[in-house]
Scaffold this motif. Structure first.
Motif, mmCIF file in Angstrom:
data_model
loop_
_atom_site.group_PDB
_atom_site.id
_atom_site.type_symbol
_atom_site.label_atom_id
_atom_site.label_comp_id
_atom_site.label_asym_id
_atom_site.label_seq_id
_atom_site.Cartn_x
_atom_site.Cartn_y
_atom_site.Cartn_z
ATOM 1 N N ILE A 1 -72.943 -50.968 0.269
ATOM 2 C CA ILE A 1 -72.767 -49.518 0.258
ATOM 3 C C ILE A 1 -73.980 -48.931 -0.446
ATOM 4 O O ILE A 1 -74.197 -49.160 -1.637
ATOM 5 C CB ILE A 1 -71.459 -49.098 -0.439
ATOM 6 N N GLY A 2 -74.799 -48.207 0.308
ATOM 7 C CA GLY A 2 -75.996 -47.578 -0.228
ATOM 8 C C GLY A 2 -75.775 -46.099 -0.435
ATOM 9 O O GLY A 2 -75.293 -45.410 0.471
ATOM 10 N N LEU A 3 -76.115 -45.610 -1.617
ATOM 11 C CA LEU A 3 -75.961 -44.193 -1.952
ATOM 12 C C LEU A 3 -77.339 -43.545 -2.035
ATOM 13 O O LEU A 3 -78.211 -44.023 -2.764
ATOM 14 C CB LEU A 3 -75.244 -44.021 -3.293
ATOM 15 N N SER A 4 -77.538 -42.486 -1.280
ATOM 16 C CA SER A 4 -78.802 -41.753 -1.300
ATOM 17 C C SER A 4 -78.518 -40.306 -0.939
ATOM 18 O O SER A 4 -78.134 -40.014 0.199
ATOM 19 C CB SER A 4 -79.803 -42.365 -0.314
ATOM 20 N N THR A 5 -78.701 -39.401 -1.903
ATOM 21 C CA THR A 5 -78.372 -37.992 -1.638
ATOM 22 C C THR A 5 -79.257 -37.414 -0.542
ATOM 23 O O THR A 5 -78.802 -36.606 0.260
ATOM 24 C CB THR A 5 -78.487 -37.136 -2.916
ATOM 25 N N MET B 1 -74.329 -58.629 7.254
ATOM 26 C CA MET B 1 -73.414 -57.890 6.381
ATOM 27 C C MET B 1 -72.996 -56.596 7.053
ATOM 28 O O MET B 1 -73.685 -56.075 7.931
ATOM 29 C CB MET B 1 -74.114 -57.571 5.045
ATOM 30 N N LYS B 2 -71.875 -56.054 6.614
ATOM 31 C CA LYS B 2 -71.465 -54.727 7.023
ATOM 32 C C LYS B 2 -72.187 -53.722 6.126
ATOM 33 O O LYS B 2 -72.550 -54.045 4.991
ATOM 34 C CB LYS B 2 -69.953 -54.577 6.896
ATOM 35 N N THR B 3 -72.405 -52.502 6.626
ATOM 36 C CA THR B 3 -73.144 -51.508 5.856
ATOM 37 C C THR B 3 -72.495 -50.135 5.963
ATOM 38 O O THR B 3 -72.060 -49.728 7.047
ATOM 39 C CB THR B 3 -74.610 -51.418 6.333
ATOM 40 N N ILE B 4 -72.444 -49.449 4.823
ATOM 41 C CA ILE B 4 -71.968 -48.064 4.749
ATOM 42 C C ILE B 4 -72.976 -47.283 3.929
ATOM 43 O O ILE B 4 -73.457 -47.756 2.898
ATOM 44 C CB ILE B 4 -70.576 -47.972 4.093
ATOM 45 N N SER B 5 -73.306 -46.074 4.389
ATOM 46 C CA SER B 5 -74.203 -45.196 3.645
ATOM 47 C C SER B 5 -73.457 -43.954 3.185
ATOM 48 O O SER B 5 -72.780 -43.311 3.986
ATOM 49 C CB SER B 5 -75.390 -44.771 4.514
ATOM 50 N N PHE B 6 -73.599 -43.634 1.901
ATOM 51 C CA PHE B 6 -73.131 -42.367 1.338
ATOM 52 C C PHE B 6 -74.373 -41.482 1.249
ATOM 53 O O PHE B 6 -75.279 -41.763 0.457
ATOM 54 C CB PHE B 6 -72.566 -42.550 -0.069
ATOM 55 N N LEU B 7 -74.431 -40.421 2.034
ATOM 56 C CA LEU B 7 -75.621 -39.593 2.159
ATOM 57 C C LEU B 7 -75.302 -38.122 1.914
ATOM 58 O O LEU B 7 -74.164 -37.765 1.625
ATOM 59 C CB LEU B 7 -76.227 -39.772 3.561
ATOM 60 N N GLY B 8 -76.328 -37.285 2.052
ATOM 61 C CA GLY B 8 -76.145 -35.844 1.934
ATOM 62 C C GLY B 8 -77.089 -35.126 2.868
ATOM 63 O O GLY B 8 -77.943 -35.747 3.523
ATOM 64 N N GLY B 9 -76.944 -33.805 2.940
ATOM 65 C CA GLY B 9 -77.813 -32.980 3.781
ATOM 66 C C GLY B 9 -77.715 -33.359 5.238
ATOM 67 O O GLY B 9 -76.623 -33.421 5.804
ATOM 68 N N ASP B 10 -78.861 -33.672 5.853
ATOM 69 C CA ASP B 10 -78.863 -34.072 7.264
ATOM 70 C C ASP B 10 -78.805 -35.586 7.444
ATOM 71 O O ASP B 10 -78.901 -36.092 8.548
ATOM 72 C CB ASP B 10 -80.086 -33.491 7.987
ATOM 73 N N CYS C 1 -75.808 -49.924 -4.139
ATOM 74 C CA CYS C 1 -77.130 -49.573 -4.670
ATOM 75 C C CYS C 1 -77.384 -48.082 -4.531
ATOM 76 O O CYS C 1 -76.830 -47.412 -3.658
ATOM 77 C CB CYS C 1 -78.226 -50.374 -3.986
ATOM 78 N N GLY C 2 -78.229 -47.580 -5.424
ATOM 79 C CA GLY C 2 -78.635 -46.181 -5.415
ATOM 80 C C GLY C 2 -79.632 -45.944 -6.530
ATOM 81 O O GLY C 2 -79.814 -46.792 -7.407
ATOM 82 N N ASN C 3 -80.275 -44.798 -6.516
ATOM 83 C CA ASN C 3 -81.284 -44.434 -7.506
ATOM 84 C C ASN C 3 -80.800 -43.278 -8.381
ATOM 85 O O ASN C 3 -80.051 -42.418 -7.913
ATOM 86 C CB ASN C 3 -82.576 -44.001 -6.803
ATOM 87 N N GLY C 4 -81.252 -43.247 -9.625
ATOM 88 C CA GLY C 4 -80.930 -42.130 -10.510
ATOM 89 C C GLY C 4 -79.432 -41.976 -10.713
ATOM 90 O O GLY C 4 -78.735 -42.951 -11.031
ATOM 91 N N GLY C 5 -78.920 -40.776 -10.501
ATOM 92 C CA GLY C 5 -77.482 -40.540 -10.629
ATOM 93 C C GLY C 5 -76.683 -41.395 -9.666
ATOM 94 O O GLY C 5 -75.581 -41.859 -9.985
ATOM 95 N N SER C 6 -77.235 -41.643 -8.491
ATOM 96 C CA SER C 6 -76.556 -42.498 -7.509
ATOM 97 C C SER C 6 -76.488 -43.942 -7.990
ATOM 98 O O SER C 6 -75.564 -44.679 -7.635
ATOM 99 C CB SER C 6 -77.270 -42.431 -6.154
ATOM 100 N N SER C 7 -77.463 -44.357 -8.799
ATOM 101 C CA SER C 7 -77.417 -45.678 -9.421
ATOM 102 C C SER C 7 -76.209 -45.779 -10.341
ATOM 103 O O SER C 7 -75.488 -46.780 -10.345
ATOM 104 C CB SER C 7 -78.708 -45.917 -10.206
ATOM 105 N N CYS C 8 -76.010 -44.728 -11.131
ATOM 106 C CA CYS C 8 -74.845 -44.696 -12.039
ATOM 107 C C CYS C 8 -73.548 -44.674 -11.247
ATOM 108 O O CYS C 8 -72.575 -45.334 -11.624
ATOM 109 C CB CYS C 8 -74.933 -43.484 -12.961
ATOM 110 N N ASP C 9 -73.514 -43.931 -10.145
ATOM 111 C CA ASP C 9 -72.321 -43.900 -9.302
ATOM 112 C C ASP C 9 -72.051 -45.275 -8.699
ATOM 113 O O ASP C 9 -70.896 -45.717 -8.621
ATOM 114 C CB ASP C 9 -72.465 -42.857 -8.189
ATOM 115 N N ALA C 10 -73.102 -45.972 -8.284
ATOM 116 C CA ALA C 10 -72.955 -47.331 -7.746
ATOM 117 C C ALA C 10 -72.339 -48.252 -8.794
ATOM 118 O O ALA C 10 -71.400 -49.014 -8.501
ATOM 119 C CB ALA C 10 -74.312 -47.864 -7.287
ATOM 120 N N SER C 11 -72.841 -48.176 -10.023
ATOM 121 C CA SER C 11 -72.297 -49.003 -11.114
ATOM 122 C C SER C 11 -70.858 -48.621 -11.432
ATOM 123 O O SER C 11 -70.018 -49.489 -11.683
ATOM 124 C CB SER C 11 -73.166 -48.858 -12.366
#
Length: 195
Positions: A118-122, A141-150, A49-59
């Motif tokens: 796997i959650g994507l959030s810049t 469930m197991k969880t992984i986050s793809f993040l950015g910044g801090d 899952c993700g929003n905006g561009g991250s939504s497209c990356d998730a797909s």
């Protein structure tokens, strides 16, 4: 600044970001690939899952797993789904429960113990990705986050964080899709010995 300088600066920034990812995040990237491989090997599913561009990356990453990552790598389809893809579910849930619940509601519907989210959030502050991560953990469930910044508010919530050391959204997203591709490569190697 002329247009060639603008283009050149972005390319050089992207290259430097990827060098920093290589220097600082390689163990986490490999670990994410191993986690995802084990989840699939055990007959479980990966939810993205993700929003905006991250939504497209998730797909995009989900499609690489369902279909195949590399041309010529013939293998069985792998169970992966992007929670951003069903417009009826997204709009109904937004209307009835609020946008913060659009992913967690689907995690409750489709997720089961042993699956992976796997959650994507810049920014690391996407409330709906935070809610999805919380819902996934409650289900076992197991969880992984793809993040950015801090890493934002999501930092430390998932079993594994991959935090791109940049603030610029474009550089973070470019690195997230690269890591998603690496994840697919590791999965195809681990499960099918396809390189």
């Amino acid at each position: 600044m002329d247009l060639k300088e603008i283009a050149s600066k972005q390319i050089l920034d992207s290259i430097q970001t990827k060098k920093d990812v290589l220097d600082t995040l390689l163990p986490e990237i490999v670990q994410a690939g191993q986690i995802a491989s084990k989840v699939l090997e055990n007959g479980n599913m990966i939810l993205f899952c993700g929003n905006g561009g991250s939504s497209c990356d998730a797909s995009h990453i989900a499609a690489e797993l369902v279909v195949r990552y590399k041309s010529g790598n013939e293998r069985r389809a792998l169970p992966a789904i992007s929670l951003s893809s069903d417009s009826a579910v997204l709009t109904a849930c937004s209307n009835d429960y609020g946008y913060e619940e659009v992913f967690s509601r689907q995690v409750q519907a489709f997720g089961k113990p042993g699956d992976l989210l796997i959650g994507l959030s810049t920014s690391g502050n996407s409330k709906n990705v935070i809610s999805a991560t919380e819902a996934a953990k409650k289900l076992g469930m197991k969880t992984i986050s793809f993040l950015g910044g801090d890493g934002g508010k999501l930092k430390g919530m998932a079993d594994l964080d991959i935090i791109i050391p940049r603030k610029e959204t474009a550089r973070i997203q470019e690195s997230h899709i690269l890591i998603g591709h690496i994840l697919c490569s590791i999965i195809e190697q681990e499960l099918f010995q396809l390189s």
